[in-house]
Design a protein around this motif. Sequence first.
Motif, PDB file in Angstrom:
ATOM      1  N   VAL A 273       0.837  -1.094   0.036  1.00 11.70           N
ATOM      2  CA  VAL A 273       0.076   0.079   0.202  1.00 11.70           C
ATOM      3  C   VAL A 273       0.832   1.216   0.009  1.00 11.70           C
ATOM      4  O   VAL A 273       0.650   2.061  -0.811  1.00 11.70           O
TER       5      VAL A 273
ATOM      6  N   GLY B  37       1.316   4.245  -2.778  1.00  4.60           N
ATOM      7  CA  GLY B  37       1.260   5.786  -2.611  1.00  4.60           C
ATOM      8  C   GLY B  37       2.464   6.421  -2.769  1.00  4.60           C
ATOM      9  O   GLY B  37       2.412   7.677  -3.585  1.00  4.60           O
TER      10      GLY B  37
ATOM     11  N   VAL C 168      -3.468   7.496  -0.264  1.00  7.69           N
ATOM     12  CA  VAL C 168      -2.983   6.093  -0.337  1.00  7.69           C
ATOM     13  C   VAL C 168      -1.831   5.821   0.676  1.00  7.69           C
ATOM     14  O   VAL C 168      -1.541   5.187   1.341  1.00  7.69           O
TER      15      VAL C 168
ATOM     16  N   ALA D 126      -5.648  -0.001  -3.067  1.00  6.55           N
ATOM     17  CA  ALA D 126      -4.542   0.862  -3.265  1.00  6.55           C
ATOM     18  C   ALA D 126      -4.035   0.698  -4.596  1.00  6.55           C
ATOM     19  O   ALA D 126      -3.728   1.411  -5.364  1.00  6.55           O
TER      20      ALA D 126
ATOM     21  N   SER E  55      -6.246   2.369  -6.886  1.00  6.85           N
ATOM     22  CA  SER E  55      -5.838   3.669  -6.854  1.00  6.85           C
ATOM     23  C   SER E  55      -4.871   3.949  -7.810  1.00  6.85           C
ATOM     24  O   SER E  55      -4.596   4.901  -8.505  1.00  6.85           O
TER      25      SER E  55
ATOM     26  N   CYS F 169      -8.990   5.476  -3.617  1.00  8.08           N
ATOM     27  CA  CYS F 169      -8.092   5.587  -2.285  1.00  8.08           C
ATOM     28  C   CYS F 169      -8.738   6.259  -1.355  1.00  8.08           C
ATOM     29  O   CYS F 169      -8.272   5.802   0.038  1.00  8.08           O
TER      30      CYS F 169
END
Length: 226
Positions: A105, A109, A132, A168, A171, A185
């Motif tokens: 995760v 991000g 995220v 995630a 996203s 997210c």
Amino acid sequence: MASDEAREETPPAIVALTAQVDEMRTRVRQMHAELRTVPGRGGPTKGAEHQAAIKAVGAATLDLLDAQSRLRTMRVAHRQQRVAELLEQDHRRERLRLWQLTGGVSLAGVLIVVLAASGAIPAARLAIGVPVLIAGALMAISMLPAPIRDAGQHAIEVRKAIIAAVLALLSLLGALTWRPLGYACLLALAVAAVPVVSALRARRRRDTAEPRGRGGATPEGGGSRG
């Protein structure tokens, strides 16, 4: 093969005591068989031999029962230890998997934020990457001992971590391709925030209840005197 592995796992003390119990059991059986051949009558000498044989059998039987009791205790303790070790192994595997999912995760991000900051994708995609990234940080916080204890049934677990990791990934795909996918997210952030928020609420309730408990106690001898 399985029996060999089981024998290797058995502690030497249990193996030795098991062999000793088998020998004692065989010896007691032999003594019982010999006792049948010793006449109970036939004069003082024969009677004394019979009584001595009975006492010897009784003493050997008591020793056997004591050894069997110790063997059962050792086996129960060994099983309990094995169960505890297996549970600890499962716990370590679960913790490792949680950290792997948390790392995934966080990595998603970081990728979104770096790509957006470098101009590889529109800067607006930071609105996807930052949540995220925060979700990954919240998951890491929720795996600390105190949040796990305070969150109770809402504590982080593999199932929740998998859901957050999938969100995630969606996203990341949304940041790279189709932007509407990036709204996942927010769901990832919500899933990651539940354990931390639950732990904070439980701690706040506990901290609030403690002063009330102390304030409700009345000191002895506090009554007015006439």
